[in-house]
Every structure is written in C-alpha cells, then in structure tokens.
Motif scaffolding. Structure first.
Motif, short mmCIF file in Angstrom:
data_model
loop_
_atom_site.label_atom_id
_atom_site.label_comp_id
_atom_site.label_asym_id
_atom_site.label_seq_id
_atom_site.Cartn_x
_atom_site.Cartn_y
_atom_site.Cartn_z
N GLY A 27 0.94 -1.18 0.02
CA GLY A 27 -0.03 0.08 0.00
C GLY A 27 0.87 1.26 -0.01
N VAL A 58 -3.67 0.73 8.27
CA VAL A 58 -3.01 0.96 6.95
C VAL A 58 -1.63 1.08 6.83
CG1 VAL A 58 -5.15 1.99 6.05
CG2 VAL A 58 -3.24 3.41 6.78
N LEU A 163 -6.17 0.43 2.28
CA LEU A 163 -5.57 -0.22 1.44
C LEU A 163 -6.63 -0.89 0.54
CD1 LEU A 163 -3.62 -2.67 4.00
CD2 LEU A 163 -2.89 -0.73 2.61
N ALA A 167 -3.63 -4.49 -2.59
CA ALA A 167 -2.90 -4.35 -1.35
C ALA A 167 -3.25 -5.81 -0.45
CB ALA A 167 -2.87 -3.19 -0.71
N GLY A 205 -5.88 -3.20 6.76
CA GLY A 205 -4.94 -4.42 6.80
C GLY A 205 -4.97 -5.31 8.18
#
Length: 441
Positions: A27, A58, A163, A167, A205
């Motif tokens: 990302g 992130v 993301l 990603a 994430g």
C-alpha cells in the motif's frame, strides 16, 4: 513441574507479518513509489518530522519503524492514550543519550497523537526544533483540527489511504504462504471467501489479518476457509464509521453534496453507507431537514414538510421502517428544484445585524400599547398594508433610519421561486412609481 507456568503468548498474525523492509510493505504507493515524495526524502537521507494521517490498519506504525531502519535511527515509541509529559521527557532523555554516545538520530513515534492536549503537544516543540528527535505522529483524525499549528508547522503531513483490493490480496497471499503466518497449515481461501473478507476488512489490513486468523483457527489444516465459516464468524461486522471522527463528517458531507447535486442515487448510497456503519438514523433525519431549508428552500416549500414528516416517522416507527421514510425524503430533496436564496439571504442579514449593532427601530414600526407610547409618536404614520392597493404599501421603508435598505433575498428562476421572483419584481415596479418614504431624524 511447575503447573502454573504459562506458555508463551503467541503474537497476533498481524504482528507476525509486520513488514521487515520497504519491499514487503504493501500500500501507499502514492508516497513510497519511485519518485514519490517520501521515497525521495528517504533516498536522499533527508529524514524530517512528519504526521501520518490515515484510517486504522493502513501501516502507520510499520512505516515509522521502517523509516528508522532505513535511516539507521534509534526508534522510540509512545502512545498518547497511555502516556503523558513524563513519558515524553523520558523519550527525550533517551534521544539525547543516543546522540551523545552513538551519534545516532532518534525517531520518536507517537501513536494516536491527536489524543495529547495542547500543553502535551507543546512539550515536543523545543526538541523537534533543535533536532534532538525526529517526530513522527500517527493520527486517524484531521490534523488541521486536532493538532497545534506550532507542531504542524514543524512537521510534514502525509496522508495514508485505505488499502485497496490489490494490497489486501498481497497480505492474504503472504499470510497463507509465509511460515510465520499460516503457511505451515496449508490453508486455502476461495475467491468468494476472499470477497467476503475483503468487504469486512473495509481497507484495514490489521482487521483483515485478524479475521483471517480467527477463521483459520476454526478451519481444518489443509482445507479451505469456506464462505459459510466466514459468514458465521463475521456476523454483523460494521464498516468504518466513527461518530464524531473524520469518516463520519466525510460521509454526511457526501450525502449532503449528493442531494445538492441532484443525484438521488448518490444520496441513497451515502445514506445506506451511514446506516451500514451504525449511524443513528435520527441524526440523518435531522440533517435532512437542514438540507431542505438550505438547498431547496422556497423553490419547493413542500420539501421541508416532507422531511419533518420523515423525521416523525423515524421517531414513531424506528428501524427499519422509519428509514424508508427518510430515504423517501432524501430522494425527494435530490430531485426537487434547488435554491439557496433564503440561506444566503439569512446569512447576509446576520452579517449586517452583527456589523451594525443595535440600530433603533423606526417610530412608525414600533408598537404603541400605551397612551404614553402613542404620545411619543410610536406607530405614527404606519401604513397598514391591507388597506393599500394589492395589500402592499408601495414605497414604504422597513429598515432602521440609519441603514440603507438591502435586497437580501434573490429568488432563483426555478420551482416556486420563479413565481416569487415575478411577484417581487411587480412590487418593486410599484416602489419605483412611489417615492421611498424615508423617515430621517
């Protein structure tokens, strides 16, 4: 044998898979791709104080650690949730020791920096200014509102984005193949299962890996993580929506602008997004009433009534029945003729009221309930509009004597205001035919 000896606590999957190099980091290509600002600063060794602003999960903390690694700087971290000025001073002392003994810079990473108050934020300033430490703050809130201008002026703000699918796919692929992750269990994730996981992660994430790890705990080694398993596990997982936070105001802004832009489809989408995120429908109903006055106004006065009725239905029926009435009102507003004439007129009148102070009400407009007031001239020469032709006192003046008349209200040529404008033009023509009656002292 010690029966009470505890087994070591395993790190969460997200911690085990934390990127160990910039090449592993996923990302934020807008910052770290070749030629991009942060990448350029790293390659040139021009490390500086900065603010990482972005949603949760992130990679703000990971990126700060990698910056320290790439620049061979000592890394210190504190959390504004758990720390105060004492911890700041301790971090400064450590930075000073590393500079004196090893000649190394220190990166101080402050997580949730927006939670520090003004005096705590001010405590960083002299040490950022003299280079004792390189300050990196992480925040999910808008720095313009949450951080001191003095601190902002000494740090560059980098915006980190949620993301994207590519990603998140990289994270899942690595988690399922890396021995530090779930690789030894030889699990698979079918495409339909990934799509469910993708929606639940909502660009986060850490959230994605936490969901994946929980699902893996329930799946058999060597098997697939099924859609049924994920749906049972996730339940009613909410999208990112933090009342009072950046996402909250961004989404209500998007809803309002969609209505103003006559996009019923866009307005319905943002309404659904806010409901899906857990927003109180009554809050939206109140804002919709505001939209009716601000953006529709007298172009369609029925809009305000419809929105008030929708608010009433939401209060009486609750969810989900009431939300349909609010949706009906939103669509009506989006499709209605638009006018902000009343909104702009009201703002202009408020500016004049604040600027010109307490100007006296002209005698002819004052009420005269007592004999004394009548003797003082209250109400003298007042023209009763109903006794005038067309119930309009042509040339009459309703402003303070020391104040030139204004024309705040400018109807737009749409909807009912088209007719209102014609009416006002007709009355204005009568004013021009009659001398303006200004009663000056």
């Amino acid at each position: 044998m010690d029966l009470f000896r505890k087994a070591p606590v395993a790190q969460p999957l997200a911690a085990r898979l934390r990127a160990a190099s910039l090449d592993e980091y996923v990302g934020q290509e807008h910052l770290l791709a070749r030629g991009k600002p942060l990448r350029e600063a790293l390659e040139q060794g021009a490390l500086h104080s900065m603010i990482f602003w972005g949603p949760p999960g992130v990679g703000k903390t990971t990126l700060a650690r990698l910056l320290a690694q790439v620049s061979d700087a000592h890394f210190e971290t504190i959390s504004a949730v758990l720390s105060g000025v004492k911890e700041i001073r301790q971090a400064v002392e450590i930075a000073q020791q590393h500079a004196a003994q090893y000649g190394r810079q220190t990166i101080l990473f402050v997580d949730e920096v927006h939670r520090f108050n003004k005096s705590q934020q001010d405590a960083f300033l002299p040490y950022v200014e003299d280079g004792t430490l390189i300050f990196i703050g992480a925040t999910t809130e808008n720095p313009s509102f949450e951080l001191n201008n003095a601190l902002l002026s000494r740090a560059r703000v980098y915006v980190l984005k949620s993301l994207d699918e590519a990603a998140l796919r990289k994270l899942v692929k690595r988690a399922l193949s890396d021995p530090k992750g779930l690789g030894e269990r030889k699990l698979s994730l079918p495409e339909e299962s990934f799509k469910i996981l993708l929606g639940a992660a909502d660009g986060d994430g850490r959230r994605l890996l936490n969901f994946l790890e929980n699902a893996a705990d329930l799946a058999e080694d060597g098997g697939a993580i099924s859609t049924e398993l994920l749906l049972d596990l996730l339940g009613d997982s909410r999208r990112r929506f933090d009342k009072g936070g950046e996402a909250f105001y961004d989404q209500i802004s998007a809803l309002h602008k969609s209505v103003r832009g006559s996009s019923p489809n866009g307005a319905l989408y943002w309404f659904a997004r806010m409901l899906d995120g857990g927003c109180d429908p009554l809050y939206i109903a109140r804002r919709v009433v505001r939209m009716a006055s601000e953006d529709i106004g007298n172009a369609d006065p029925r809009a305000l009534t419809l929105c008030l009725n929708a608010w009433d239905v939401q209060e009486r029926l609750g969810s989900p029945e009431g939300e349909l009435a609010v949706a009906q009102a939103i669509v009506y507003l989006a499709c209605a003729p638009k006018s902000n004439a009343v909104y702009m007129a009201f703002k202009a009148a408020m500016r004049d009221a604040a600027e010109h102070g307490s100007l006296e009400v002209p005698l002819h407009l004052r009420n005269a309930p007592t004999k004394l007031m009548k003797e003082l001239g209250y109400g003298d020469e007042y023209r009763y509009a109903h006794d005038e032709p067309e119930a309009y006192a042509a040339g009459e003046d309703y402003f303070p004597e020391a104040f030139e008349p204004r024309e705040y209200y400018q109807p737009v040529p749409r909807g009912l205001e088209l007719k209102i404008g014609d009416k006002l033009q007709h009355l204005k023509s009568q004013d021009l035919a009659s001398p303006r009656q200004r009663r000056r002292p």
